[in-house]
Enzyme design. Structure first.
Site, PDB file in Angstrom:
ATOM      1  N   ARG A 280       0.849  -1.275  -0.055  1.00 30.75           N
ATOM      2  CA  ARG A 280      -0.071   0.062   0.153  1.00 30.75           C
ATOM      3  C   ARG A 280       0.675   1.311   0.008  1.00 30.75           C
ATOM      4  NH1 ARG A 280      -2.250  -3.530  -1.449  1.00 30.75           N
ATOM      5  NH2 ARG A 280      -4.155  -4.452  -0.749  1.00 30.75           N
TER       6      ARG A 280
ATOM      7  N   SER B 294     -11.458  -0.588   1.871  1.00 36.94           N
ATOM      8  CA  SER B 294     -10.784  -1.229   2.820  1.00 36.94           C
ATOM      9  C   SER B 294     -10.193  -0.125   3.961  1.00 36.94           C
ATOM     10  CB  SER B 294      -9.882  -2.184   2.498  1.00 36.94           C
ATOM     11  OG  SER B 294      -9.250  -2.759   3.512  1.00 36.94           O
TER      12      SER B 294
ATOM     13  N   GLU C   2      -5.648   2.557   6.035  1.00 39.73           N
ATOM     14  CA  GLU C   2      -5.463   2.626   4.502  1.00 39.73           C
ATOM     15  C   GLU C   2      -6.018   3.741   3.898  1.00 39.73           C
ATOM     16  OE1 GLU C   2      -6.605  -0.491   1.028  1.00 39.73           O
ATOM     17  OE2 GLU C   2      -5.920  -1.347   2.751  1.00 39.73           O
TER      18      GLU C   2
END
Length: 301
Positions: free
Chosen positions: A174, A224, A294
């Protein structure tokens, strides 16, 4: 000194620029305060003009893709916000798919399939833009964007054009170098392989079916919310802490997938942030695990 609102807008009659526009109209959570200026360039030339003019005018500059994995605070964003949704061209050359930053990742996977190219199937349901996917090295079902990127074109904050190779971008979980350099992604080239269109389509459809079965796609959400902690599964931690259904205002930990926070009706960004903070606190209290977000959180309180 900042130039006056009208004079900044008047500089660019050919570019759509809105004043004090609610960003809740554009974010996937349907939350967020106003942008002082909101611009929609449709070319690299227009984007460079905006970047250089914002710098000269001492305007803070924020660039969004399609605002999918993002929370904009209720106070909004000062300065110039640029949404790249009009820069969305996708072409295919041999075994490469070339996509502008504002193009949808889902559409890039469709172009790959139409041209018999395999390697992007994992992204068939990722709701973000190409630029956003590069920025955060988006991934799903065992694949990550960084695995198939060949090169990326960017503009730096001074308006200079630059090129990065896959190695230059330093992809990790990420994360990409773009987050550190603060460049503006304008185009990405994906290096793929020839495949059987029937099998490619079958895999894409299967992954989309699995996504629809497990994720709360019927509600607005930011996707998410948390990164996966090493050695744990975020959804299981939240489920085991009995936090599914926890709600502040109209922001709720999804009953369908514990890793998502959904907007049931009229949630605010403040509601979202309160739920995030509560979940982080409880998971730390029960399991001594820190949940790192995230989702990107920007703007004023």
């Amino acid at each position: 000194m900042k130039i006056k609102t009208a004079s900044f807008v008047d500089q660019f009659p050919e570019i759509e620029i809105l004043k004090n526009e609610s960003l809740a109209k554009y974010t996937n959570t349907r939350t967020g305060g106003p942008a002082e200026f909101l611009a929609f360039p449709n070319s690299i030339k227009q984007l460079r003009q905006l970047v250089m003019s914002a710098r000269q005018a001492d305007l803070e500059l924020t660039v969004l893709g399609n605002a999918s994995n993002l929370i904009v605070r209720d106070g909004g964003i000062d300065g110039l916000v640029i949404i790249l949704q009009k820069m969305n061209k996708i072409t295919c050359v041999a075994d490469q798919v070339v996509a502008e930053a504002g193009a949808a990742m889902i559409q890039a996977t469709e172009v790959a399939w139409q041209n018999g190219l395999t390697g992007l199937e994992f992204a068939a349901g990722i709701p973000g833009s190409v630029g956003g996917a590069i920025f955060m090295n988006a991934g799903a079902y065992g694949g990550e964007v960084g695995q198939v990127v060949k090169k990326v074109k960017v503009i730096d904050r001074q308006g200079n054009l630059k090129n990065y190779s896959q190695e230059d971008l330093q992809f990790s979980y990420r994360h990409s170098r773009i987050q550190d350099e603060d460049d503006l992604i304008i185009e990405a080239t994906f290096s793929l392989k020839p495949g059987q269109p029937t099998l490619i389509r079958k895999k894409m459809d299967d992954l989309n079916f699995r996504r629809a079965a497990k994720q709360p796609l019927e509600y607005p959400s930011c996707g998410s919310v948390f990164k996966r902690p090493k050695g744990y599964y975020t959804g299981k931690l939240i489920h085991d802490a009995e936090l599914q259904g926890y709600r502040v205002g109209d922001a709720q930990v999804s009953l369908k997938h514990a890793g998502f926070i959904v907007n049931l009706n009229h949630a605010t960004a403040g509601d979202y942030l309160a739920v995030i903070q509560h979940v982080q606190a409880i998971i730390w209290q029960k399991f001594q695990v820190h949940l790192e977000t995230e989702v990107r959180i920007i703007g004023k309180n």
